[in-house]
Design a protein around this motif. Structure first.
Motif, PDB file in Angstrom:
ATOM      1  N   GLN A 246     -12.309   8.827  -4.727  1.00 50.15           N
ATOM      2  CA  GLN A 246     -12.179   7.657  -3.842  1.00 50.15           C
ATOM      3  C   GLN A 246     -11.771   6.378  -4.578  1.00 50.15           C
ATOM      4  N   THR A 247     -11.032   6.524  -5.695  1.00 49.06           N
ATOM      5  CA  THR A 247     -10.532   5.330  -6.370  1.00 49.06           C
ATOM      6  C   THR A 247      -9.009   5.280  -6.250  1.00 49.06           C
ATOM      7  N   VAL A 248      -8.487   4.071  -6.348  1.00 51.66           N
ATOM      8  CA  VAL A 248      -7.029   3.870  -6.311  1.00 51.66           C
ATOM      9  C   VAL A 248      -6.669   2.946  -7.476  1.00 51.66           C
ATOM     10  N   THR A 249      -5.351   2.810  -7.739  1.00 54.24           N
ATOM     11  CA  THR A 249      -4.961   1.813  -8.741  1.00 54.24           C
ATOM     12  C   THR A 249      -4.504   0.565  -8.014  1.00 54.24           C
TER      13      THR A 249
ATOM     14  N   GLU B  41       4.469   1.628   2.391  1.00 48.42           N
ATOM     15  CA  GLU B  41       5.732   2.321   2.110  1.00 48.42           C
ATOM     16  C   GLU B  41       5.488   3.610   1.343  1.00 48.42           C
ATOM     17  N   GLU B  42       6.193   4.682   1.780  1.00 45.36           N
ATOM     18  CA  GLU B  42       6.056   5.952   1.077  1.00 45.36           C
ATOM     19  C   GLU B  42       7.399   6.498   0.621  1.00 45.36           C
ATOM     20  N   LYS B  43       8.472   5.772   0.904  1.00 46.89           N
ATOM     21  CA  LYS B  43       9.806   6.257   0.527  1.00 46.89           C
ATOM     22  C   LYS B  43      10.125   5.901  -0.931  1.00 46.89           C
TER      23      LYS B  43
ATOM     24  N   ILE C 204       0.863  -1.178   0.000  1.00 47.45           N
ATOM     25  CA  ILE C 204       0.000   0.000   0.000  1.00 47.45           C
ATOM     26  C   ILE C 204       0.900   1.228   0.000  1.00 47.45           C
ATOM     27  N   MET C 205       0.779   2.070  -1.036  1.00 47.31           N
ATOM     28  CA  MET C 205       1.704   3.186  -1.142  1.00 47.31           C
ATOM     29  C   MET C 205       1.050   4.456  -1.684  1.00 47.31           C
ATOM     30  N   PRO C 206       1.267   5.574  -0.974  1.00 49.70           N
ATOM     31  CA  PRO C 206       0.837   6.860  -1.525  1.00 49.70           C
ATOM     32  C   PRO C 206       1.811   7.259  -2.621  1.00 49.70           C
ATOM     33  N   LEU C 207       1.310   7.851  -3.676  1.00 52.49           N
ATOM     34  CA  LEU C 207       2.174   8.248  -4.792  1.00 52.49           C
ATOM     35  C   LEU C 207       3.244   9.227  -4.321  1.00 52.49           C
ATOM     36  N   THR C 208       2.849  10.176  -3.479  1.00 56.63           N
ATOM     37  CA  THR C 208       3.815  11.103  -2.893  1.00 56.63           C
ATOM     38  C   THR C 208       3.582  11.176  -1.388  1.00 56.63           C
TER      39      THR C 208
ATOM     40  N   ALA D  99      -3.748   6.426   2.474  1.00 55.74           N
ATOM     41  CA  ALA D  99      -3.118   5.112   2.369  1.00 55.74           C
ATOM     42  C   ALA D  99      -3.107   4.402   3.725  1.00 55.74           C
ATOM     43  N   ARG D 100      -2.846   5.180   4.791  1.00 53.88           N
ATOM     44  CA  ARG D 100      -2.843   4.608   6.137  1.00 53.88           C
ATOM     45  C   ARG D 100      -4.210   4.048   6.512  1.00 53.88           C
ATOM     46  N   GLU D 101      -5.239   4.736   6.084  1.00 56.43           N
ATOM     47  CA  GLU D 101      -6.591   4.246   6.367  1.00 56.43           C
ATOM     48  C   GLU D 101      -6.845   2.907   5.685  1.00 56.43           C
ATOM     49  N   ILE D 102      -6.390   2.816   4.432  1.00 50.33           N
ATOM     50  CA  ILE D 102      -6.539   1.546   3.703  1.00 50.33           C
ATOM     51  C   ILE D 102      -5.754   0.447   4.416  1.00 50.33           C
ATOM     52  N   MET D 103      -4.553   0.790   4.842  1.00 46.59           N
ATOM     53  CA  MET D 103      -3.709  -0.150   5.587  1.00 46.59           C
ATOM     54  C   MET D 103      -4.459  -0.694   6.799  1.00 46.59           C
ATOM     55  N   ASN D 104      -5.051   0.209   7.560  1.00 46.19           N
ATOM     56  CA  ASN D 104      -5.753  -0.211   8.774  1.00 46.19           C
ATOM     57  C   ASN D 104      -6.967  -1.080   8.474  1.00 46.19           C
ATOM     58  N   THR D 105      -7.619  -0.805   7.341  1.00 46.80           N
ATOM     59  CA  THR D 105      -8.774  -1.607   6.963  1.00 46.80           C
ATOM     60  C   THR D 105      -8.358  -3.023   6.563  1.00 46.80           C
TER      61      THR D 105
END
Length: 484
Positions: free
Chosen positions: A454-457, A423-425, A394-398, A407-413
RNA sequence: GCGGAAGUAGCUCAAUUGGUAGAGCGAUAGCCUUCCAAGCUAUAGGUUGCGGGUUCGACCCUCGUCUUCCGCUCCA
């Protein structure tokens, strides 16, 4: 083995170490020969293979139950199983040819030659063998050496009789139990897990109210002091077996042997491994306990090698335990109103070998040309999604604009349901590569569009293709994709 | 266990005839941010597998040892 295959095998070993799958044991002390440790991703992958086998065998078969027997067993167990007699052999080396022989094989070969020389020779041969048996029974190594010298037995290769002393090779590890070191307290680390099942046959049959045909499954460590243990985790001194002993009515062994042969192959194929990488190898020379036996072999980079064995063990084990323990190990069959000692079909697979199989199949170095004409490459593990150590990256683009928070919310779900990695690095491409290298089948990326709709790839490891899905769909979609 | 080869940073490798070990990648921190490793800055990391010997001086020569690979051998 071709150079190419050898390089591939080396690459797999390096990759396994570099990405935390398998480390040499006690590496800071230069390692311990033929002993390996599983790292963070390796232990996860191994556990997933183990769980999949366990579920396939127990949960999916109503007539198979599990046990977890101790590694230590009563010493008489190994007399009854035949290991004390068959697992330790006196050996002798020829100093010129460097060939090593089992002493009994060497003398028997000489006896065979004598027999070809007519009646006189036959008489000599019989005397020789009788003397040998007596010396072997008394563990008289000096006598055996003298017997070899007196008969002028020579090495088939060097044709000299320049022999070393006879040495005993015991393939079982021994240790002491109790506080007093007395020979009577010597016990062995089990050289196979099967005996833990046989000695518990009645306990299990009665407490789980099992009716023949039924099976007992077990996963656990076994130990063999191999003279030569090599080839990475393929042959280790400490290894893990996944075994199932299937108890049946005498006379039905052929049909159950065939049944388990097919059933076990299907299990392998269910992981997406192509059938042409497998073959059956029927044993010609059978072990002391078997009336039929075969190996399921897989084409490793080091060639076709055994990964699993299917053995028809007859009533050898239960019969012998009955004899040595003096306890009845029979089953009362209500259909025919008879007591009998059940026959056994065994399926026995090496967990470490299965791990190596999966890794060998999954490992790929890919290269291709990018749109601008420059070359690109990656190392990817095509692990079956169900057993991959990490299921979802699970990664935010920036790192900014509120993307990490989403992204953290998705992680927790997701993290209560399957293993995720956040990872965000670094650049997104680099993060994808890192996940490819450890076989993560899917990655979710949160981008600026996520804030709008509210969509992701979701990116697929093998095809590197992406599709857009709604955040609310992620959990269900991944769960669906990682289910076998 | 025997024979052959090898062992330098996490990985891949450098280091003139013996003169006290460097790089790329990777990692970590930060900057930048454009969905497939390749921008910028900084940092960490090695008694050269280990132990003797020769030498003023050893990654380099020598002996031993450990580990790995290849070939024998063994393999329920």
């Amino acid at each position: 083995m071709s150079v190419q295959d050898n390089n591939r095998f080396q690459s797999i070993i390096s990759h396994a170490k570099e990405y935390g799958f398998v480390f040499p044991s006690s590496e800071i002390y230069d390692g311990l020969s033929a002993v390996y440790d599983y790292g963070p991703h390796g232990s996860e992958l191994k556990k997933n293979i183990r769980d999949y086998w366990w579920k396939s065998m127990t949960q999916m078969h109503e007539n198979i139950v599990g046990i977890d027997a101790a590694i230590f067993m009563h010493p008489t167990t190994w007399k009854a199983s035949g290991h004390v007699d068959n697992f330790s052999d006196p050996m002798i080396d020829n100093k010129d040819s460097k060939k090593r022989y089992r002493v009994d094989h060497l003398i028997e070969a000489h006896a065979d030659k004598l027999k070809e020389k007519g009646a006189d020779g036959e008489k000599q041969a019989d005397e020789l063998l009788a003397t040998m048996d007596q010396l072997l029974a008394n563990d008289d190594f000096a006598g055996l050496k003298k017997l070899i010298e007196d008969n002028k037995i020579v090495c088939a290769v060097s044709e000299t009789s320049n022999w070393t002393e006879i040495r005993q090779f015991n393939l079982m590890f021994s240790t002491q139990i109790g506080s007093v070191s007395d020979e009577a307290d010597t016990i062995y680390l089990r050289p196979e897990t099967a005996q833990g099942i046989f000695v518990n046959f009645l306990n299990v049959q009665k407490t789980a109210r099992m009716k023949i045909p039924f099976g007992i499954a077990q996963i656990g460590k076994a130990f063999r002091n191999e003279i030569v243990a090599r080839q990475f985790i393929f042959r280790m001194r400490e290894f893990e077996q996944m075994e199932m002993q299937f108890f049946i009515k005498p006379g039905t062994q052929k049909e159950w042997y065939d049944y388990w042969k097919e059933t076990r192959l299907k299990w392998h194929l269910s992981l997406g491994i192509p059938a042409d990488k497998y073959r059956f190898h029927d044993h010609v020379k059978l072990a002391h306990y078997a009336d039929a036996a075969l190996d399921i072999e897989y084409e490793f980079p080091i060639g076709f090698k055994e990964v699993e064995g299917i053995h028809s063990r007859t009533d050898f084990d239960l019969g012998n335990h009955q004899k040595y323990s003096g306890k009845k190990l029979t089953y009362f069959d209500t259909e025919i109103n008879q007591h009998y000692v059940p026959y056994v079909i065994e399926t026995s697979i090496g967990l470490d070998r299965m791990f190596l199989l999966i890794l060998s199949h999954a490992y790929e170095e890919e290269t291709w040309t990018k749109e601008d004409g420059s070359p690109d490459s990656r190392v990817v593990l095509h692990l079956p999604p169900a057993i991959a150590p990490i299921k979802l990256g699970i990664m935010p683009l920036t790192k900014k604009d509120g993307l990490p928070e989403i992204a953290r919310e998705i992680m927790n779900t997701c993290k209560p349901h399957f293993r995720c990695f956040y990872e965000e690095k670094d650049a997104i491409g680099k993060r994808y590569r890192r996940q490819d290298a450890i076989g993560t089948p899917f990655c979710i990326t949160v981008d600026h569009q996520t804030k709008e709709d509210q969509t992701v790839t979701i990116r697929h490891r093998d095809s590197m293709q992406q599709e857009r899905i709604h955040i609310s769909e992620i959990k269900a979609k991944v769960l669906d994709l990682i289910t076998l």
